[in-house]
Design a protein around this motif. Structure first.
Motif, short mmCIF file in Angstrom:
data_model
loop_
_atom_site.label_atom_id
_atom_site.label_comp_id
_atom_site.label_asym_id
_atom_site.label_seq_id
_atom_site.Cartn_x
_atom_site.Cartn_y
_atom_site.Cartn_z
N LEU A 86 72.19 12.79 -4.11
CA LEU A 86 71.00 12.57 -4.93
C LEU A 86 71.27 13.15 -6.31
O LEU A 86 71.83 14.24 -6.45
CB LEU A 86 69.79 13.24 -4.30
CG LEU A 86 68.45 13.02 -5.01
CD1 LEU A 86 67.32 12.98 -3.98
CD2 LEU A 86 68.17 14.08 -6.04
N ALA A 87 70.85 12.41 -7.34
CA ALA A 87 70.95 12.86 -8.72
C ALA A 87 69.67 12.48 -9.45
O ALA A 87 69.12 11.40 -9.22
CB ALA A 87 72.15 12.22 -9.42
N ALA A 88 69.20 13.36 -10.33
CA ALA A 88 68.03 13.06 -11.16
C ALA A 88 68.15 13.84 -12.46
O ALA A 88 68.36 15.05 -12.44
CB ALA A 88 66.74 13.43 -10.43
N VAL A 89 68.02 13.11 -13.56
CA VAL A 89 68.10 13.73 -14.88
C VAL A 89 66.97 13.15 -15.73
O VAL A 89 66.78 11.94 -15.78
CB VAL A 89 69.46 13.46 -15.57
CG1 VAL A 89 69.54 14.18 -16.91
CG2 VAL A 89 70.62 13.87 -14.66
N HIS A 90 66.23 14.04 -16.41
CA HIS A 90 65.14 13.61 -17.28
C HIS A 90 65.44 14.10 -18.70
O HIS A 90 65.95 15.20 -18.89
CB HIS A 90 63.81 14.20 -16.81
CG HIS A 90 62.62 13.41 -17.27
ND1 HIS A 90 62.28 13.28 -18.61
CD2 HIS A 90 61.70 12.72 -16.58
CE1 HIS A 90 61.20 12.54 -18.71
NE2 HIS A 90 60.83 12.18 -17.48
N ARG A 91 65.11 13.28 -19.64
CA ARG A 91 65.35 13.62 -21.05
C ARG A 91 64.11 14.23 -21.67
O ARG A 91 62.98 13.90 -21.31
CB ARG A 91 65.73 12.35 -21.81
CG ARG A 91 66.05 12.66 -23.26
CD ARG A 91 66.93 11.64 -23.88
NE ARG A 91 67.04 11.94 -25.31
CZ ARG A 91 67.25 11.04 -26.23
NH1 ARG A 91 67.38 9.77 -25.90
NH2 ARG A 91 67.35 11.38 -27.50
N THR A 92 64.32 15.10 -22.63
CA THR A 92 63.25 15.63 -23.47
C THR A 92 63.58 15.29 -24.92
O THR A 92 64.67 14.83 -25.23
CB THR A 92 63.08 17.16 -23.30
OG1 THR A 92 64.32 17.79 -23.64
CG2 THR A 92 62.66 17.52 -21.89
N GLY A 93 62.61 15.53 -25.79
CA GLY A 93 62.81 15.27 -27.21
C GLY A 93 62.20 13.94 -27.62
O GLY A 93 61.42 13.34 -26.88
N HIS A 94 62.55 13.49 -28.81
CA HIS A 94 62.01 12.27 -29.40
C HIS A 94 62.82 11.06 -28.90
O HIS A 94 64.05 11.06 -29.02
CB HIS A 94 62.07 12.35 -30.92
CG HIS A 94 61.42 11.20 -31.60
ND1 HIS A 94 60.05 11.08 -31.70
CD2 HIS A 94 61.95 10.10 -32.17
CE1 HIS A 94 59.77 9.96 -32.34
NE2 HIS A 94 60.90 9.35 -32.63
N LEU A 95 62.13 10.07 -28.35
CA LEU A 95 62.79 8.86 -27.86
C LEU A 95 62.18 7.64 -28.54
O LEU A 95 60.96 7.56 -28.72
CB LEU A 95 62.62 8.71 -26.35
CG LEU A 95 63.53 9.57 -25.48
CD1 LEU A 95 63.06 11.00 -25.42
CD2 LEU A 95 63.58 8.99 -24.08
N ALA A 96 63.02 6.69 -28.86
CA ALA A 96 62.58 5.42 -29.46
C ALA A 96 62.42 4.37 -28.36
O ALA A 96 62.86 4.56 -27.23
CB ALA A 96 63.60 4.97 -30.50
N ILE A 97 61.82 3.26 -28.72
CA ILE A 97 61.65 2.14 -27.80
C ILE A 97 63.03 1.75 -27.23
O ILE A 97 63.99 1.63 -27.97
CB ILE A 97 61.02 0.92 -28.51
CG1 ILE A 97 59.69 1.29 -29.17
CG2 ILE A 97 60.87 -0.25 -27.54
CD1 ILE A 97 58.67 1.86 -28.25
N GLY A 98 63.09 1.57 -25.92
CA GLY A 98 64.33 1.15 -25.27
C GLY A 98 65.24 2.27 -24.81
O GLY A 98 66.17 2.02 -24.05
N GLU A 99 64.99 3.49 -25.27
CA GLU A 99 65.85 4.60 -24.85
C GLU A 99 65.53 5.02 -23.41
O GLU A 99 64.41 4.90 -22.94
CB GLU A 99 65.70 5.80 -25.78
CG GLU A 99 66.35 5.57 -27.14
CD GLU A 99 66.47 6.86 -27.92
OE1 GLU A 99 67.48 7.57 -27.73
OE2 GLU A 99 65.55 7.14 -28.71
N THR A 100 66.55 5.54 -22.74
CA THR A 100 66.41 5.97 -21.36
C THR A 100 65.76 7.35 -21.29
O THR A 100 66.22 8.29 -21.93
CB THR A 100 67.79 6.00 -20.67
OG1 THR A 100 68.37 4.70 -20.74
CG2 THR A 100 67.68 6.43 -19.22
N ALA A 101 64.69 7.45 -20.48
CA ALA A 101 63.95 8.69 -20.34
C ALA A 101 64.29 9.43 -19.05
O ALA A 101 64.23 10.66 -19.00
CB ALA A 101 62.45 8.41 -20.38
#
Length: 148
Positions: A86-101
């Motif tokens: 199992l793997a799970a990674v979440h992004r923080t910070g400013h994201l634009a349309i289409g970016e992976t969260a």
């Protein structure tokens, strides 16, 4: 802001993190690849261009310092005997349309358990991990999602 999980975690939990850099789907897939796995399920959450019938300009994700520990608790909660990795990674910070969260990957001997646990993991992550979304709309309005 990369955070690491505890050394005592279940060895099937191969990758858990909350990071402020672009995410790699390949990193999550590689983390769960295993000769014992016949199926890998993958969920990739991306920033969409519209929500609530309003155009989205951008969004920002922020997290509590305990987010990785909560992510580990979520993984422990959804693990089943037939899960290989199992793997799970979440992004923080400013994201634009289409970016992976967010990226979740689960491997198992067969596709059924991989798909089920992948869905359980993203649903549990969204419900229990203290990561908040500040969504800005093109009309100047905004909303916070996931606040306690």
């Amino acid at each position: 802001m990369s955070q690491q999980v505890s050394a005592e975690r279940d060895p099937r939990i191969r990758l858990l993190d909350v990071v402020d850099r672009p995410l790699s789907v390949d990193e999550a897939l590689d983390a769960v690849r295993d000769p014992a796995a016949g199926g890998i399920a993958l969920f990739v959450g991306v920033v969409r261009e519209q929500d609530h019938d309003k155009p989205v300009a951008a969004l920002d994700y922020s997290s509590h310092p305990t987010a990785v520990a909560a992510l580990e608790a979520a993984a422990d909660q959804v693990l089943r005997d037939d899960v290989v990795g199992l793997a799970a990674v979440h992004r923080t910070g400013h994201l634009a349309i289409g970016e992976t969260a967010v990226v979740v990957a689960v491997s198992a001997a067969h596709r059924g358990p991989a798909l089920e646990v992948c869905r359980d993991m993203i649903d549990t992550l969204k419900r229990t991990v203290p990561i908040w979304k500040h969504q800005q709309f093109s009309d100047g309005s905004d909303e916070w999602v996931g606040l306690p």
